[in-house]
Design a protein around this motif. Structure first.
Motif: not given
Length: 336
Positions: A235-238, A18-28, A296-300, A281-288
């Motif tokens: 997502p950080y693989m990007l 969705d648009r929130h995920d895409r905005f987030f991915l575009r930062l990467i 990080f995931r649990r707190h969010i 919900r779209h940023i949970l995997g950022l620190f994988q």
């Protein structure tokens, strides 16, 4: 270096892109082509278009994926999407869900390449941006060696220059949509052979690509690689995409820098009534793979859904993960 926009893309994924995920991915990544979730023609024609189709200008390059099988409806939906400023309009010929089948679109259209061609022609007449198709290699008892070339030939003759191929069959009877993403075997060589047979078409490979190394290996045979769940879950693989595939050596932001850049967007959306969980919900995997990722995931996960939750939940979660050293974004590229 080839700088085509669709060399690396992130797949359209229902409930995810969705648009929130895409905005987030575009930062990467600045360059990977991003896709919307599939939007049906009925929703575009009769629903809340602003809610369905609006996007932040930073999301470019961005493609909209449409679902439908009536040429006139698809043409009008494509025109509307074009007015919103999308860089590409894609037709879904790959989704295997029951709801999609009942509407006579998605993967069941693999049986009707002539209809798909008419849809493509109608859409192309309505927009000036590229019209592309995303398909499977076949459905049910179809023989992929016959079904995939038939589809490719039909849409090419209709003026489609780019075909995205999920290199699995879809079983419309007997497998759930989730199982259809994993159970049917992948057939990459078939897609490679399609590119050899149709060198004038841009062929993008999708399905089971888990790393940038794998994506690069596929680019020896096809024109582009589309990442799906791997890019969503990690997502950080990007962060390695821009330098590796587009020759853009801009400094790679750390994960913390990505979130720092995301926070103003979160604040704006909260002010407009968006719930925090819809974004976090779209940023949970950022620190994988990083120490502190689970905390990080649990707190969010525990705090973002709560009434009144705001951006401070993200700040608190960030504090649970150590800062990366300078250049760490680059050093992760070997495994990203």
């Amino acid at each position: 270096m080839n700088t085509q926009t669709n060399k690396i893309s992130v797949a359209p994924m229902m409930d995810w892109t969705d648009r929130h995920d895409r905005f987030f991915l575009r930062l990467i990544t600045r360059h990977a082509l991003l896709y919307t979730e599939m939007v049906t023609t009925g929703a575009v024609l009769y629903g809340d278009r602003e809610h369905l189709l609006a996007f932040d200008p930073s999301e470019h390059p961005i493609a909209v994926q449409l679902g439908g099988s009536e040429p006139a409806d698809l043409a009008e939906a494509a025109r509307i999407a074009g007015d919103f400023g999308y860089d590409e309009v894609n037709l879904n010929v790959g989704c295997p869900s029951d709801r999609v089948q009942s509407g006579r679109f998605g993967a069941c259209l693999m049986r009707e390449p002539d209809l798909v061609a008419r849809c493509v022609e109608a859409m192309r007449s309505a927009v000036s941006v590229p019209v592309t198709v995303k398909c499977r290699i076949g459905v049910d008892e179809q023989e992929p060696e016959e079904a995939l070339p038939a589809m490719a030939q039909a849409v090419r003759e209709a003026g489609c220059e780019t075909l995205v191929v999920h290199a699995r069959k879809a079983w419309l009877e007997g497998l759930s949509p989730r199982e259809n993403r994993d159970v049917p075997p992948l057939d990459y060589p078939l897609v490679y052979r399609l590119k050899q047979a149709m060198p004038d078409m841009t062929i993008i490979l999708n399905g089971g690509i888990a790393t940038l190394d794998e994506a690069e290996a596929h680019l020896a045979h096809v024109d582009g690689a589309m990442l799906g769940r791997a890019a969503y879950q990690n997502p950080y693989m990007l962060s390695g995409v821009d330098a590796r595939f587009y020759g853009d050596d801009h400094p790679v932001p750390s994960r913390h820098e990505v979130l720092d850049a995301f926070l103003p967007y979160v604040q704006r959306e909260l002010a407009h009534g968006t719930h925090l969980h819809a974004m976090t919900r779209h940023i949970l995997g950022l620190f994988q793979g990083r120490p502190g990722a689970r905390a990080f995931r649990r707190h969010i996960s525990e705090n973002a859904p709560r009434p009144g939750a705001n951006e401070h939940v993200i700040r608190e979660a960030m504090a649970l993960v150590g800062e990366e050293t300078n250049g760490e974004g680059r050093s992760t590229l070997s495994w990203a």
